[in-house]
Design an enzyme around this catalytic site. Structure first.
Site, PDB file in Angstrom:
ATOM      1  N   SER A 184      11.658 -14.519 -44.248  1.00  0.00           N
ATOM      2  CA  SER A 184      12.614 -13.588 -43.658  1.00  0.00           C
ATOM      3  C   SER A 184      12.484 -13.586 -42.126  1.00  0.00           C
ATOM      4  CB  SER A 184      12.409 -12.193 -44.248  1.00  0.00           C
ATOM      5  OG  SER A 184      13.509 -11.360 -43.981  1.00  0.00           O
ATOM      6  N   ASP A 281      20.857 -13.939 -52.288  1.00  0.00           N
ATOM      7  CA  ASP A 281      20.476 -13.434 -50.968  1.00  0.00           C
ATOM      8  C   ASP A 281      21.637 -13.599 -49.993  1.00  0.00           C
ATOM      9  OD1 ASP A 281      19.133 -12.627 -48.707  1.00  0.00           O
ATOM     10  OD2 ASP A 281      17.882 -14.426 -48.552  1.00  0.00           O
ATOM     11  N   HIS A 313      16.485 -11.974 -52.175  1.00  0.00           N
ATOM     12  CA  HIS A 313      15.708 -12.199 -50.957  1.00  0.00           C
ATOM     13  C   HIS A 313      14.198 -12.118 -51.215  1.00  0.00           C
ATOM     14  CE1 HIS A 313      15.317 -12.457 -46.623  1.00  0.00           C
ATOM     15  NE2 HIS A 313      14.596 -11.354 -46.588  1.00  0.00           N
TER      16      HIS A 313
END
Length: 339
Positions: A184, A281, A313
């Site tokens: 991320s 995601d 995600h």
């Protein structure tokens, strides 16, 4: 009614009004980026996740040992180092320098999520890992997190010729085999550190490659399935993250946010890049796009994008016991051990 009683009543009403106004101001939200953070107009910062920490330890399941080190006490930059059970100076190991996620606002190298993830990955891959603890926005807005991460990377490589103060790095690490990794926001940081490595910002720093797990990239122009109504709320959160984490950036097409706009992309350090994207995601298309523009940039390396179907995600961090998560762990271990 006497003057004294009138004065007292007036003072009482004024006090109540002031108290109510203060209470309302203290609870007034400046911005809300749930599920990560809320910031109030009075300056209060409420982190909604990622605040729990666990100590460095000997992990009873994997046998991995960890310890914490200060990189800069003045700047509050630190790291947690992990070494596998059977590490020995006679056979030095690959090194992973890892940057945690959390939208630039939350989490740390010491959170249960990342402590456990590093234990599992270090054990599976038989590598040494340095999990970097950089300062968080909004108290420390970007680019501070990038500068902290670069400082940490320079500190790591200060040990490559037997120098430096950290015994584990000098005794167990093969500095000819160094990888970066991150998820991320941490994937964004890992990429930007690789750009700096490849741009020769400091002699003596070289990496073999990196892996990015659902990296946080964005841009002004919509690509793929971005912009459809089902994604708009999550996209708004994604944009709010960048706006408030880096208020002085040039926008969503800042090269730090959108690698396609970076004139140095072809200079990326390392020869191998592995990118994981998740089908559900909102950042999925950005991961695929990253692979596409990296190939077109004349970068001299190989990039592979792997899509995990039916997952969201960074699913592997949230659900490490899933079969898909275990498959991903095995793949990462293989990636880190290619010579």
């Amino acid at each position: 009614m006497s003057c004294k009683k009138t004065t007292f009543l007036h003072l009482f009403l004024i006090f109540n009004f002031i108290s109510l106004t203060v209470a309302q101001n203290s609870s007034a939200i400046l911005y809300d980026i749930s599920p990560f953070i809320k910031v109030y107009k009075n300056g209060t910062i409420e982190r909604l996740s990622g605040t729990t920490v666990v100590p460095a330890s000997l992990d009873p399941t994997t046998g991995v040992r960890s310890k914490d080190v200060d990189i800069s006490r003045k700047l509050n930059v630190s790291a947690r180092i992990f070494r596998p059970k059977n590490a020995t100076p006679s056979k030095k190991l690959p090194l992973l320098v890892y940057f945690h996620g959390g939208a630039f606002f939350t989490e740390s190298a010491f959170s249960p999520t990342y402590h456990n993830h590093m234990n599992s990955l270090v054990a599976k891959a038989n590598v040494v890992a340095v999990s970097v603890n950089y300062r968080l926005a909004p108290e420390n807005p970007l680019p501070i997190g990038y500068e902290d991460s670069w400082l940490a990377l320079k500190w790591v490589f200060s040990h490559c010729k037997g120098n430096g103060s950290e015994a584990w790095l000098k005794k167990y690490v093969d500095f000819e085999h160094v990888y970066l990794g991150g998820d991320s926001a941490g994937g964004n940081i890992a990429h930007n550190m690789a750009i700096r490595v490849g741009s020769d910002e400091m002699d003596g720093i070289a990496i073999n490659g990196m892996f990015l797990n659902c990296p946080h990239f964005w841009g002004t122009k919509r690509i793929g399935k971005e912009g459809v109504s089902a994604n708009k709320q999550v996209e708004a959160i994604t944009e709010s993250i960048w706006i408030h984490a880096y208020p002085n950036s040039t926008g969503f097409d800042d090269p730090l946010s959108n690698p396609a706009k970076d004139p140095r992309l072809s200079e990326l350090g390392g020869k191998r890049v592995l990118v994981y994207v998740a089908e559900l995601d909102v950042l999925r298309d950005r991961g695929w796009y990253y692979g596409k523009v990296l190939r077109k940039s004349k970068w001299d390396g190989v990039v592979k994008v792997v899509e995990v179907k039916g997952e969201g995600h960074v699913f592997n961090l949230r659900f490490p016991d899933k079969i898909k998560s275990k498959i991903m762990l095995k793949q990462l271990a293989s990636f880190l051990n290619r010579r």
